[in-house]
Scaffold this motif. Structure first.
Motif, PDB file in Angstrom:
ATOM      1  N   SER A 187      36.123  60.785  33.785  1.00  0.00           N
ATOM      2  CA  SER A 187      34.787  61.069  33.451  1.00  0.00           C
ATOM      3  C   SER A 187      34.933  62.098  31.992  1.00  0.00           C
ATOM      4  CB  SER A 187      33.670  61.585  34.195  1.00  0.00           C
ATOM      5  OG  SER A 187      33.817  62.658  34.936  1.00  0.00           O
ATOM      6  N   TRP A 188      34.030  62.202  31.124  1.00  0.00           N
ATOM      7  CA  TRP A 188      34.195  63.028  30.023  1.00  0.00           C
ATOM      8  C   TRP A 188      32.743  63.028  29.247  1.00  0.00           C
ATOM      9  CZ3 TRP A 188      37.451  66.565  28.612  1.00  0.00           C
ATOM     10  CH2 TRP A 188      37.242  67.041  27.084  1.00  0.00           C
ATOM     11  N   HIS A 189      32.214  64.101  29.107  1.00  0.00           N
ATOM     12  CA  HIS A 189      31.009  64.366  28.508  1.00  0.00           C
ATOM     13  C   HIS A 189      31.296  65.080  27.117  1.00  0.00           C
ATOM     14  CE1 HIS A 189      29.071  63.334  32.316  1.00  0.00           C
ATOM     15  NE2 HIS A 189      30.223  64.049  32.781  1.00  0.00           N
ATOM     16  N   GLY A 190      31.302  64.097  26.267  1.00  0.00           N
ATOM     17  CA  GLY A 190      31.448  64.558  24.674  1.00  0.00           C
ATOM     18  C   GLY A 190      30.272  65.276  24.193  1.00  0.00           C
ATOM     19  N   GLU A 191      30.296  66.255  23.297  1.00  0.00           N
ATOM     20  CA  GLU A 191      29.243  66.491  22.624  1.00  0.00           C
ATOM     21  C   GLU A 191      29.518  66.334  20.886  1.00  0.00           C
ATOM     22  OE1 GLU A 191      29.320  70.815  23.413  1.00  0.00           O
ATOM     23  OE2 GLU A 191      28.424  70.186  25.534  1.00  0.00           O
ATOM     24  N   LYS A 192      28.359  65.331  20.434  1.00  0.00           N
ATOM     25  CA  LYS A 192      28.891  64.855  19.106  1.00  0.00           C
ATOM     26  C   LYS A 192      28.603  65.729  18.100  1.00  0.00           C
ATOM     27  CE  LYS A 192      28.496  59.807  19.879  1.00  0.00           C
ATOM     28  NZ  LYS A 192      28.071  58.415  19.564  1.00  0.00           N
ATOM     29  N   ASP A 193      28.026  66.900  18.020  1.00  0.00           N
ATOM     30  CA  ASP A 193      27.352  67.781  17.242  1.00  0.00           C
ATOM     31  C   ASP A 193      27.919  69.111  17.460  1.00  0.00           C
ATOM     32  OD1 ASP A 193      25.853  65.625  15.966  1.00  0.00           O
ATOM     33  OD2 ASP A 193      24.096  66.331  17.356  1.00  0.00           O
ATOM     34  N   SER A 194      29.047  69.247  18.326  1.00  0.00           N
ATOM     35  CA  SER A 194      29.506  70.747  18.730  1.00  0.00           C
ATOM     36  C   SER A 194      31.019  70.883  17.781  1.00  0.00           C
ATOM     37  CB  SER A 194      29.750  70.720  20.179  1.00  0.00           C
ATOM     38  OG  SER A 194      30.641  69.815  20.511  1.00  0.00           O
ATOM     39  N   LYS A 195      30.990  71.964  17.514  1.00  0.00           N
ATOM     40  CA  LYS A 195      32.432  72.270  16.847  1.00  0.00           C
ATOM     41  C   LYS A 195      33.494  72.434  18.041  1.00  0.00           C
ATOM     42  CE  LYS A 195      30.485  74.428  13.061  1.00  0.00           C
ATOM     43  NZ  LYS A 195      30.229  75.551  12.070  1.00  0.00           N
ATOM     44  N   LEU A 196      34.029  71.440  18.283  1.00  0.00           N
ATOM     45  CA  LEU A 196      34.925  71.552  19.545  1.00  0.00           C
ATOM     46  C   LEU A 196      36.442  72.276  19.027  1.00  0.00           C
ATOM     47  CD1 LEU A 196      34.683  67.664  20.624  1.00  0.00           C
ATOM     48  CD2 LEU A 196      33.883  69.599  21.582  1.00  0.00           C
ATOM     49  N   PRO A 197      37.016  73.008  20.098  1.00  0.00           N
ATOM     50  CA  PRO A 197      38.121  73.821  19.528  1.00  0.00           C
ATOM     51  C   PRO A 197      39.372  73.055  19.091  1.00  0.00           C
ATOM     52  CG  PRO A 197      37.644  73.946  21.816  1.00  0.00           C
ATOM     53  CD  PRO A 197      36.690  73.360  21.218  1.00  0.00           C
ATOM     54  N   ILE A 198      39.663  71.784  19.679  1.00  0.00           N
ATOM     55  CA  ILE A 198      40.580  71.005  19.388  1.00  0.00           C
ATOM     56  C   ILE A 198      40.246  69.541  19.057  1.00  0.00           C
ATOM     57  CG2 ILE A 198      42.768  69.951  20.664  1.00  0.00           C
ATOM     58  CD1 ILE A 198      42.700  72.300  22.563  1.00  0.00           C
ATOM     59  N   ARG A 199      40.947  69.124  18.150  1.00  0.00           N
ATOM     60  CA  ARG A 199      40.496  67.657  17.659  1.00  0.00           C
ATOM     61  C   ARG A 199      41.876  66.747  17.319  1.00  0.00           C
ATOM     62  NH1 ARG A 199      35.300  66.987  15.418  1.00  0.00           N
ATOM     63  NH2 ARG A 199      34.061  68.954  15.067  1.00  0.00           N
ATOM     64  N   THR A 200      41.577  65.436  17.652  1.00  0.00           N
ATOM     65  CA  THR A 200      42.939  64.787  17.596  1.00  0.00           C
ATOM     66  C   THR A 200      42.406  63.268  17.485  1.00  0.00           C
ATOM     67  OG1 THR A 200      45.002  63.885  18.358  1.00  0.00           O
ATOM     68  CG2 THR A 200      43.185  64.578  19.982  1.00  0.00           C
ATOM     69  N   PRO A 201      42.949  62.413  16.696  1.00  0.00           N
ATOM     70  CA  PRO A 201      42.649  61.082  16.836  1.00  0.00           C
ATOM     71  C   PRO A 201      43.270  60.195  18.115  1.00  0.00           C
ATOM     72  CG  PRO A 201      44.467  61.605  15.050  1.00  0.00           C
ATOM     73  CD  PRO A 201      43.900  62.825  15.672  1.00  0.00           C
ATOM     74  N   GLY A 202      43.891  61.033  18.678  1.00  0.00           N
ATOM     75  CA  GLY A 202      44.558  60.255  19.948  1.00  0.00           C
ATOM     76  C   GLY A 202      43.458  60.118  21.130  1.00  0.00           C
ATOM     77  N   PHE A 203      42.598  61.260  21.175  1.00  0.00           N
ATOM     78  CA  PHE A 203      41.497  61.159  22.243  1.00  0.00           C
ATOM     79  C   PHE A 203      40.003  61.292  21.360  1.00  0.00           C
ATOM     80  CE2 PHE A 203      39.247  63.335  25.612  1.00  0.00           C
ATOM     81  CZ  PHE A 203      39.262  62.247  26.539  1.00  0.00           C
ATOM     82  N   ALA A 204      39.198  60.439  21.978  1.00  0.00           N
ATOM     83  CA  ALA A 204      38.048  60.630  21.213  1.00  0.00           C
ATOM     84  C   ALA A 204      37.070  61.679  22.158  1.00  0.00           C
ATOM     85  CB  ALA A 204      37.140  59.390  21.632  1.00  0.00           C
ATOM     86  N   VAL A 205      37.164  62.987  21.588  1.00  0.00           N
ATOM     87  CA  VAL A 205      36.456  64.064  22.274  1.00  0.00           C
ATOM     88  C   VAL A 205      35.112  63.857  22.340  1.00  0.00           C
ATOM     89  CG1 VAL A 205      38.452  65.615  22.107  1.00  0.00           C
ATOM     90  CG2 VAL A 205      36.866  65.640  20.458  1.00  0.00           C
ATOM     91  N   ASP A 206      34.600  63.121  21.472  1.00  0.00           N
ATOM     92  CA  ASP A 206      33.038  63.169  21.148  1.00  0.00           C
ATOM     93  C   ASP A 206      32.287  62.098  21.909  1.00  0.00           C
ATOM     94  OD1 ASP A 206      34.002  61.090  19.922  1.00  0.00           O
ATOM     95  OD2 ASP A 206      32.340  61.621  17.973  1.00  0.00           O
ATOM     96  N   GLN A 207      33.411  61.239  23.080  1.00  0.00           N
ATOM     97  CA  GLN A 207      32.699  60.330  23.963  1.00  0.00           C
ATOM     98  C   GLN A 207      32.111  60.936  24.856  1.00  0.00           C
ATOM     99  OE1 GLN A 207      37.112  58.778  24.956  1.00  0.00           O
ATOM    100  NE2 GLN A 207      35.413  57.598  26.116  1.00  0.00           N
ATOM    101  N   THR A 208      31.224  59.946  25.689  1.00  0.00           N
ATOM    102  CA  THR A 208      30.868  60.148  27.134  1.00  0.00           C
ATOM    103  C   THR A 208      31.205  58.936  27.893  1.00  0.00           C
ATOM    104  OG1 THR A 208      29.014  61.486  26.276  1.00  0.00           O
ATOM    105  CG2 THR A 208      28.948  60.417  28.326  1.00  0.00           C
ATOM    106  N   ARG A 209      31.889  59.147  28.884  1.00  0.00           N
ATOM    107  CA  ARG A 209      32.333  58.272  30.024  1.00  0.00           C
ATOM    108  C   ARG A 209      31.768  58.858  31.309  1.00  0.00           C
ATOM    109  NH1 ARG A 209      37.905  54.966  30.393  1.00  0.00           N
ATOM    110  NH2 ARG A 209      37.943  54.529  32.619  1.00  0.00           N
ATOM    111  N   THR A 210      31.202  57.838  32.181  1.00  0.00           N
ATOM    112  CA  THR A 210      30.571  58.654  33.285  1.00  0.00           C
ATOM    113  C   THR A 210      31.464  57.253  34.366  1.00  0.00           C
ATOM    114  OG1 THR A 210      28.972  56.998  33.453  1.00  0.00           O
ATOM    115  CG2 THR A 210      28.659  59.055  32.569  1.00  0.00           C
ATOM    116  N   LEU A 211      31.424  58.191  35.474  1.00  0.00           N
ATOM    117  CA  LEU A 211      31.674  57.214  36.613  1.00  0.00           C
ATOM    118  C   LEU A 211      30.734  56.500  37.478  1.00  0.00           C
ATOM    119  CD1 LEU A 211      34.618  59.647  38.116  1.00  0.00           C
ATOM    120  CD2 LEU A 211      34.869  57.820  36.959  1.00  0.00           C
TER     121      LEU A 211
END
Length: 376
Positions: A187-211
């Motif tokens: 699971s992953w809880h992304g925050e689309k408007d936050s300034k994340l400390p790490i960015r990469t096209p290899g993983f969608a850090v702003d997505q949300t995925r629940t179990l």
């Protein structure tokens, strides 16, 4: 009781308005003196050069961040506009005792002094790690016994993430890059408007995925069904201070649920667990490659362990897990029977009994997890 020398953190004024109002409506004036304006209270005690012991209670590890660490995501502890340098000056003038869940608070403090070229003061530390874990078991895990070891699972591991901190992003990036997420429930809880400390096209850090559907909290631990359809629990702990080994329900959960686990935490995590009697699962994991001084090497060690397990057939993996069943049950018993430490003052015990401390764990009725103040 005398609350004049009891101080608490984190800063209540930084919490939501509803929670602040809840305190104001349910606490006496004496109790509120330990909830609001705590930086001012500590500065006043210092200005008056009190020689009575000042007790500072916090459910966070370490002490406030150094001023030069503003914006540094490796530090998550803030005491308003008071930084570590000012605290250390205060501690040189008045007697101070810190009550904290930090597993080795004296080490954390000394390391922070050395890093910032500050003198080590005569500060007293009381570690209440057992109390903290017992508190979290009641507040977060909603315990009802889980006594079944999971076999016949579809996935090698499960990893459940809260807010996207730097260490969690780094772990997920490495798992994704090595193709391991396809062998997991995650699971992953992304925050689309936050300034994340790490960015990469290899993983969608702003997505949300629940179990999937959460099990009813009155039936079992508050866990998704997929948790029991995986062999290993992989966690990223709440890394709030770079020199502190701080453990929460994330670490305890798999031991109580009879599930082998791999945890990303500060250097010394597994050494601490062994020191309190935990039996490590050497038959299944190589801990030497995890217990490393840098976070990158600790992440790499967890990844290497998972890759090694993937090379096993399900039959061989399950045999390895069966070989540690006695250890798993021993560890479950250990964490089920932690004895709370004795608090150093009756005032702090009163504030705990009333569920006023920890202040950031009090929730109002509308919230999913509640911890109501007890009656006076």
């Amino acid at each position: 009781m005398d609350f004049s020398h009891t101080v608490s953190f984190p800063i209540t004024e930084s919490m939501d308005d509803d929670r602040q109002q809840y305190f104001k409506e349910n606490c006496s004036a004496e109790e509120l003196s330990c909830v609001f304006r705590q930086v001012d209270k500590l500065r006043t005690l210092h200005r008056n050069r009190t020689q009575q012991m000042v007790y500072i209670f916090t459910d966070h590890p370490g002490l406030p961040r150094p001023e030069k660490a503003k914006g540094n995501t490796n530090y998550s502890i803030d005491w308003g506009d008071m930084y570590f340098e000012e605290f250390n000056t205060i501690a040189g003038h008045i007697p101070v005792t810190i009550i904290t869940p930090d597993t080795n608070p004296k080490h954390t403090y000394t390391a922070q002094c050395h890093k910032n070229n500050l003198p080590v003061k005569d500060v007293t530390f009381v570690s209440v790690a057992n109390w903290w874990l017992n508190f979290l078991k009641k507040l977060v895990l909603h315990k009802k016994d889980v006594d079944q070891i999971n076999y016949g699972c579809d996935k090698l591991f499960v990893i459940m993430n809260g807010k996207p901190t730097g260490p969690r992003i780094a772990m997920m990036l490495k798992l994704a890059g090595k193709g391991l997420l396809e062998h997991s429930h995650w699971s992953w809880h992304g925050e689309k408007d936050s300034k994340l400390p790490i960015r990469t096209p290899g993983f969608a850090v702003d997505q949300t995925r629940t179990l999937g559907v959460m099990l009813d909290k009155d039936e079992s631990y508050l866990l998704p069904a997929e948790y029991h359809n995986s062999y290993i629990d992989v966690q990223v702990e709440s890394l709030m201070h770079p020199d502190s080994v701080y453990i929460t329900e994330k670490t305890v959960r798999p031991y109580l649920c009879l599930k082998p686990s791999l945890c990303l935490n500060s250097y010394g995590h597994y050494n601490y667990l062994e020191s309190i009697g935990v039996k490590l699962y050497d038959e299944l994991f190589n801990y030497d490659i995890i217990e490393q001084p840098t976070i990158d090497r600790r992440i790499a060690g967890i990844v290497q362990n998972l890759q090694a397990l993937l090379e096993l057939s399900n039959y061989d993996l399950e045999n390895k897990i069966r070989s540690i069943e006695l250890k798993m049950r021993y560890n479950k018993d250990l964490f089920s029977n932690l004895v709370n430490e004795t608090m150093p003052t009756k005032e702090i015990q009163h504030l705990l009994d009333r569920n006023i401390f920890p202040t950031d764990c009090v929730f109002i009725e509308q919230r999913p997890i509640t911890s109501h103040l007890t009656r006076l």
